[in-house]
Design a protein around this motif. Sequence first.
Motif, PDB file in Angstrom:
ATOM      1  N   UNK A  33       0.736  -1.144   0.153  1.00 18.75           N
ATOM      2  CA  UNK A  33      -0.125   0.089   0.025  1.00 18.75           C
ATOM      3  C   UNK A  33       0.932   1.271  -0.087  1.00 18.75           C
ATOM      4  N   UNK A  34       0.376   2.451  -0.843  1.00 18.66           N
ATOM      5  CA  UNK A  34       1.153   3.610  -0.606  1.00 18.66           C
ATOM      6  C   UNK A  34       0.595   4.400   0.391  1.00 18.66           C
ATOM      7  N   UNK A  35      -0.463   4.241   1.162  1.00 17.07           N
ATOM      8  CA  UNK A  35      -0.907   4.874   2.087  1.00 17.07           C
ATOM      9  C   UNK A  35       0.149   4.716   3.451  1.00 17.07           C
ATOM     10  N   UNK A  36       0.270   6.285   3.910  1.00 20.76           N
ATOM     11  CA  UNK A  36       1.102   6.552   5.230  1.00 20.76           C
ATOM     12  C   UNK A  36       0.231   6.546   6.209  1.00 20.76           C
ATOM     13  N   UNK A  37      -1.009   7.029   6.190  1.00 18.69           N
ATOM     14  CA  UNK A  37      -1.779   7.276   7.089  1.00 18.69           C
ATOM     15  C   UNK A  37      -3.349   7.523   6.627  1.00 18.69           C
ATOM     16  N   UNK A  38      -4.279   6.828   7.523  1.00 21.43           N
ATOM     17  CA  UNK A  38      -5.806   7.402   7.331  1.00 21.43           C
ATOM     18  C   UNK A  38      -6.197   8.119   8.780  1.00 21.43           C
ATOM     19  N   UNK A  39      -7.035   9.287   8.477  1.00 19.64           N
ATOM     20  CA  UNK A  39      -7.453  10.032   9.486  1.00 19.64           C
ATOM     21  C   UNK A  39      -8.951  10.293   9.446  1.00 19.64           C
ATOM     22  N   UNK A 138     -20.921   8.091  27.361  1.00 16.62           N
ATOM     23  CA  UNK A 138     -20.124   8.723  28.148  1.00 16.62           C
ATOM     24  C   UNK A 138     -20.009  10.258  28.228  1.00 16.62           C
ATOM     25  N   UNK A 139     -19.581  10.673  27.116  1.00 15.43           N
ATOM     26  CA  UNK A 139     -19.313  12.252  26.926  1.00 15.43           C
ATOM     27  C   UNK A 139     -20.720  12.983  26.535  1.00 15.43           C
ATOM     28  N   UNK A 140     -21.325  12.169  25.663  1.00 15.36           N
ATOM     29  CA  UNK A 140     -22.816  12.421  25.380  1.00 15.36           C
ATOM     30  C   UNK A 140     -22.962  13.836  24.573  1.00 15.36           C
ATOM     31  N   UNK A 141     -22.208  14.069  23.455  1.00 16.38           N
ATOM     32  CA  UNK A 141     -22.187  15.245  22.648  1.00 16.38           C
ATOM     33  C   UNK A 141     -23.588  14.895  22.013  1.00 16.38           C
ATOM     34  N   UNK A 142     -24.596  16.221  21.683  1.00 10.46           N
ATOM     35  CA  UNK A 142     -25.829  15.994  21.302  1.00 10.46           C
ATOM     36  C   UNK A 142     -25.780  16.122  19.878  1.00 10.46           C
ATOM     37  N   UNK A 143     -25.027  16.804  19.350  1.00  8.12           N
ATOM     38  CA  UNK A 143     -24.707  17.190  17.908  1.00  8.12           C
ATOM     39  C   UNK A 143     -23.256  17.265  17.259  1.00  8.12           C
ATOM     40  N   UNK A 144     -23.413  17.140  15.872  1.00 12.18           N
ATOM     41  CA  UNK A 144     -22.143  17.395  15.339  1.00 12.18           C
ATOM     42  C   UNK A 144     -22.031  18.296  14.204  1.00 12.18           C
ATOM     43  N   UNK A 145     -20.904  19.120  13.812  1.00  9.31           N
ATOM     44  CA  UNK A 145     -20.915  20.061  12.990  1.00  9.31           C
ATOM     45  C   UNK A 145     -20.229  19.584  11.696  1.00  9.31           C
ATOM     46  N   UNK A 146     -19.359  18.757  11.864  1.00 12.23           N
ATOM     47  CA  UNK A 146     -18.639  18.296  10.595  1.00 12.23           C
ATOM     48  C   UNK A 146     -17.899  17.108  10.657  1.00 12.23           C
ATOM     49  N   UNK A 147     -17.947  16.279   9.422  1.00 14.66           N
ATOM     50  CA  UNK A 147     -17.390  14.930   9.324  1.00 14.66           C
ATOM     51  C   UNK A 147     -16.265  14.944   8.318  1.00 14.66           C
ATOM     52  N   UNK A 148     -15.108  14.657   8.651  1.00 13.18           N
ATOM     53  CA  UNK A 148     -14.063  14.340   7.499  1.00 13.18           C
ATOM     54  C   UNK A 148     -13.391  13.124   7.367  1.00 13.18           C
ATOM     55  N   UNK A 149     -12.753  12.614   6.252  1.00 12.54           N
ATOM     56  CA  UNK A 149     -11.832  11.708   6.391  1.00 12.54           C
ATOM     57  C   UNK A 149     -10.580  11.980   5.409  1.00 12.54           C
ATOM     58  N   UNK A 150      -9.279  11.577   5.769  1.00 10.50           N
ATOM     59  CA  UNK A 150      -8.515  12.041   5.052  1.00 10.50           C
ATOM     60  C   UNK A 150      -7.330  10.862   4.595  1.00 10.50           C
ATOM     61  N   UNK A 151      -6.786  10.690   3.367  1.00 12.78           N
ATOM     62  CA  UNK A 151      -6.122   9.567   3.106  1.00 12.78           C
ATOM     63  C   UNK A 151      -4.666  10.268   2.426  1.00 12.78           C
TER      64      UNK A 151
END
Length: 277
Positions: A33-39, A138-151
Amino acid sequence: MCAWQAQLDTQMKFSTENPFHGPVPRSVPLPRTPLTAVLAQVRFPEILSVTKAEFVSDFQEAIREDYPICESSTGHLFEVRPQAVNQSISQNWRFKDSTGHWRATLSSGFFALETRSYSSREDFTARVAQLASSLSTTIKPNSMTRIGIRYVDRVHGEILDELERFVRPEISGTHSESIRADIEQTWTQLTATADSGKLTSRWGYMPPSMTHEPDLMPPISESCWFLDTDAYVGFSAPEQFDSTHIREKLNALASRSYGFFRWAVSDEFLQHCGGKV
């Protein structure tokens, strides 16, 4: 389509589909694989209590079997406004697995998962969803503002000498044979609207011991070429924090990132990395 492009597509088997919309090619596993990281990262409205160890302890216990190593770091954030500079404390909690290949991060405004041992988008998004589920109880966040994935992909060695065979002309750019010997560094970036959100990609040539992102692509002693793709969606109004919803969004973003990767590279690239096309 001009004759030279038709000939190139026939020889190299580049996809001619729009990389930002439409069907995504089936996944081809790459043993080398050429992948160095996925976040992946999910942002939510600030929860200031995350700076306190006792508040985070239940979350740690919920994920400790998979991520037994806990580390913390404290930093300072500066927000510059017209009439003042506001300073706040940033507390990050990092939870690693026993191999060191997986790392979950929790801060007051986001959680993230990073790996150097990516096997498939199904496995990766399932792990993110599991963390999100533990966070919900546990932490119980009730909402989210952004989702992202990086290769972040990187190649080096003999592949650089014939880069035009392995990546599209639009991507290889100035790294052509006629001027390659004189090039020290290149950098290109695009941002596009895709069917799953936004996609930003950066690519270029780096000399030895150089990198554009030390955490995700540690420098090496050789010259290299990299492709860094970030697919994300921001919500104009916060959406409900839900692990199933997060996994569905991440799957769509990851699929679109893979579609761009397959548009950018040739079948010869996949075969060079051990893929069976």
